[in-house]
Design an enzyme around this catalytic site. Sequence first.
Site, mmCIF file in Angstrom:
data_model
loop_
_atom_site.group_PDB
_atom_site.id
_atom_site.type_symbol
_atom_site.label_atom_id
_atom_site.label_comp_id
_atom_site.label_asym_id
_atom_site.label_seq_id
_atom_site.Cartn_x
_atom_site.Cartn_y
_atom_site.Cartn_z
ATOM 1 N N ASP A 11 0.838 -1.195 0.000
ATOM 2 C CA ASP A 11 0.000 0.000 0.000
ATOM 3 C C ASP A 11 0.880 1.256 0.000
ATOM 4 O O ASP A 11 0.705 2.164 -0.822
ATOM 5 C CB ASP A 11 -0.899 -0.043 1.242
HETATM 6 C C1 LIG Z 1 -2.715 13.938 1.100
HETATM 7 C C2 LIG Z 1 -1.216 13.591 1.330
HETATM 8 C C3 LIG Z 1 -1.129 12.130 1.253
HETATM 9 C C4 LIG Z 1 0.421 11.754 1.302
HETATM 10 C C5 LIG Z 1 0.588 10.268 1.375
HETATM 11 C C6 LIG Z 1 1.250 9.669 0.157
HETATM 12 C C7 LIG Z 1 1.650 8.254 0.330
HETATM 13 C C8 LIG Z 1 0.701 7.308 -0.317
HETATM 14 C C9 LIG Z 1 0.855 5.937 0.242
HETATM 15 C C10 LIG Z 1 -0.229 5.595 1.199
HETATM 16 C C11 LIG Z 1 -1.475 5.142 0.464
HETATM 17 C C12 LIG Z 1 -2.600 4.923 1.393
HETATM 18 O O1 LIG Z 1 -2.513 4.137 2.294
HETATM 19 S S1 LIG Z 1 -3.963 5.848 1.189
HETATM 20 C C13 LIG Z 1 -4.986 5.285 2.491
HETATM 21 C C14 LIG Z 1 -5.893 4.146 2.064
HETATM 22 N N1 LIG Z 1 -6.904 4.656 1.146
HETATM 23 C C15 LIG Z 1 -7.950 5.323 1.613
HETATM 24 O O2 LIG Z 1 -8.201 5.484 2.798
HETATM 25 C C16 LIG Z 1 -8.855 5.872 0.517
HETATM 26 C C17 LIG Z 1 -10.300 5.987 0.989
HETATM 27 N N2 LIG Z 1 -11.178 6.228 -0.167
HETATM 28 C C18 LIG Z 1 -11.380 7.477 -0.628
HETATM 29 O O3 LIG Z 1 -10.896 8.493 -0.048
HETATM 30 C C19 LIG Z 1 -12.284 7.636 -1.819
HETATM 31 O O4 LIG Z 1 -13.069 6.485 -1.972
HETATM 32 C C20 LIG Z 1 -11.477 7.883 -3.125
HETATM 33 C C21 LIG Z 1 -10.689 9.204 -3.042
HETATM 34 C C22 LIG Z 1 -10.520 6.722 -3.445
HETATM 35 C C23 LIG Z 1 -12.481 7.994 -4.284
HETATM 36 O O5 LIG Z 1 -13.542 8.859 -3.903
HETATM 37 P P1 LIG Z 1 -14.032 10.045 -4.841
HETATM 38 O O6 LIG Z 1 -12.990 11.114 -4.901
HETATM 39 O O7 LIG Z 1 -15.393 10.437 -4.363
HETATM 40 O O8 LIG Z 1 -14.099 9.436 -6.280
HETATM 41 P P2 LIG Z 1 -15.169 8.444 -6.941
HETATM 42 O O9 LIG Z 1 -16.069 9.293 -7.791
HETATM 43 O O10 LIG Z 1 -15.769 7.511 -5.942
HETATM 44 O O11 LIG Z 1 -14.208 7.558 -7.870
HETATM 45 C C24 LIG Z 1 -13.505 8.126 -8.968
HETATM 46 C C25 LIG Z 1 -13.315 7.020 -9.975
HETATM 47 O O12 LIG Z 1 -12.506 5.985 -9.372
HETATM 48 C C26 LIG Z 1 -13.233 4.752 -9.317
HETATM 49 N N3 LIG Z 1 -12.956 4.108 -8.045
HETATM 50 C C27 LIG Z 1 -12.939 4.680 -6.833
HETATM 51 N N4 LIG Z 1 -12.640 3.793 -5.877
HETATM 52 C C28 LIG Z 1 -12.518 2.601 -6.514
HETATM 53 C C29 LIG Z 1 -12.232 1.278 -6.067
HETATM 54 N N5 LIG Z 1 -12.007 1.001 -4.793
HETATM 55 N N6 LIG Z 1 -12.174 0.300 -6.989
HETATM 56 C C30 LIG Z 1 -12.381 0.564 -8.319
HETATM 57 N N7 LIG Z 1 -12.636 1.795 -8.783
HETATM 58 C C31 LIG Z 1 -12.727 2.812 -7.906
HETATM 59 C C32 LIG Z 1 -14.703 5.154 -9.442
HETATM 60 O O13 LIG Z 1 -15.454 4.092 -9.994
HETATM 61 C C33 LIG Z 1 -14.611 6.331 -10.387
HETATM 62 O O14 LIG Z 1 -14.456 5.859 -11.702
HETATM 63 P P3 LIG Z 1 -15.204 6.519 -12.973
HETATM 64 O O15 LIG Z 1 -16.667 6.441 -12.669
HETATM 65 O O16 LIG Z 1 -14.702 7.950 -13.002
HETATM 66 O O17 LIG Z 1 -14.757 5.699 -14.144
#
Ligand SMILES: CCCCCCCCCCCC(=O)SCCNC(=O)CCNC(=O)[C@H](O)C(C)(C)COP(=O)(O)OP(=O)(O)OC[C@H]1O[C@@H](n2cnc3c(N)ncnc32)[C@H](O)[C@@H]1OP(=O)(O)O
Length: 159
Positions: free
Chosen positions: A86
């Site tokens: 991740d």
């Molecule tokens: C800041 C400093 C950091 C600095 C840190 C940098 C280091 C990075 C490394 C660490 C990484 C992590 O751990 S990050 C932490 C873990 N991740 C999280 O907690 C993320 C939680 N989820 C979210 O915040 C949200 O769901 C998002 C941002 C991912 C998406 O929400 P949104 O912005 O409302 O967008 P949304 O319209 O839903 O989706 C946009 C497009 O992506 C697709 N999409 C969205 N999610 C998915 C999914 N899981 N699987 C498939 N497809 C998906 C949708 O179908 C859509 O496609 P279409 O219809 O347009 O075709």
Amino acid sequence: MEKQEKNTEVCPPVDLSGEAGWTPFDAPSLVGASLRFVSGEPDGNRYRVRYYKDDAEQLRARIWFGPETEGPPGHAHGGAMAAVLDEVLGLAAWAAGHSIVVGNLNVSFRNLLPLEQVVTVESEVVSAQGRKVMVHGRICLGETVFAEAECLCITIRDK
Ligand SMILES: CCCCCCCCCCCC(=O)SCCNC(=O)CCNC(=O)[C@H](O)C(C)(C)COP(=O)(O)OP(=O)(O)OC[C@H]1O[C@@H](n2cnc3c(N)ncnc32)[C@H](O)[C@@H]1OP(=O)(O)O
């Protein structure tokens, strides 16, 4: 019930140096110092990690899985490997210029990973379309693959 003693001894230093052609990569200067779960205790017993870019500009990491990442006896927990993928694959997208969070991480565990061994994480940004950035990667040592992953990153709105 008998209380189990917690081993608080700190493990000795490990060699996290990179390969020929790799250059050190400063993750905190790009994304800040928030990556504490994996990178936060560089001398501790959880993970020890050092980042590089290879000669093709792809992000690489050397990482040591310490005793605190244990799952199966003597081996890394699957969640510990997923956490590393991740961070590294998300960071690979940032390093390629995309301000993202990880939306989906698909991990396949291929071999048990022995604790206290330095391994490599390889990454490759394979596509970027609209808000979706796909990064592939794996945790490996030589020919042995411990885990491989496909990571769908989504760019943060208003970035
Ligand atoms: C800041 C400093 C950091 C600095 C840190 C940098 C280091 C990075 C490394 C660490 C990484 C992590 O751990 S990050 C932490 C873990 N991740 C999280 O907690 C993320 C939680 N989820 C979210 O915040 C949200 O769901 C998002 C941002 C991912 C998406 O929400 P949104 O912005 O409302 O967008 P949304 O319209 O839903 O989706 C946009 C497009 O992506 C697709 N999409 C969205 N999610 C998915 C999914 N899981 N699987 C498939 N497809 C998906 C949708 O179908 C859509 O496609 P279409 O219809 O347009 O075709």
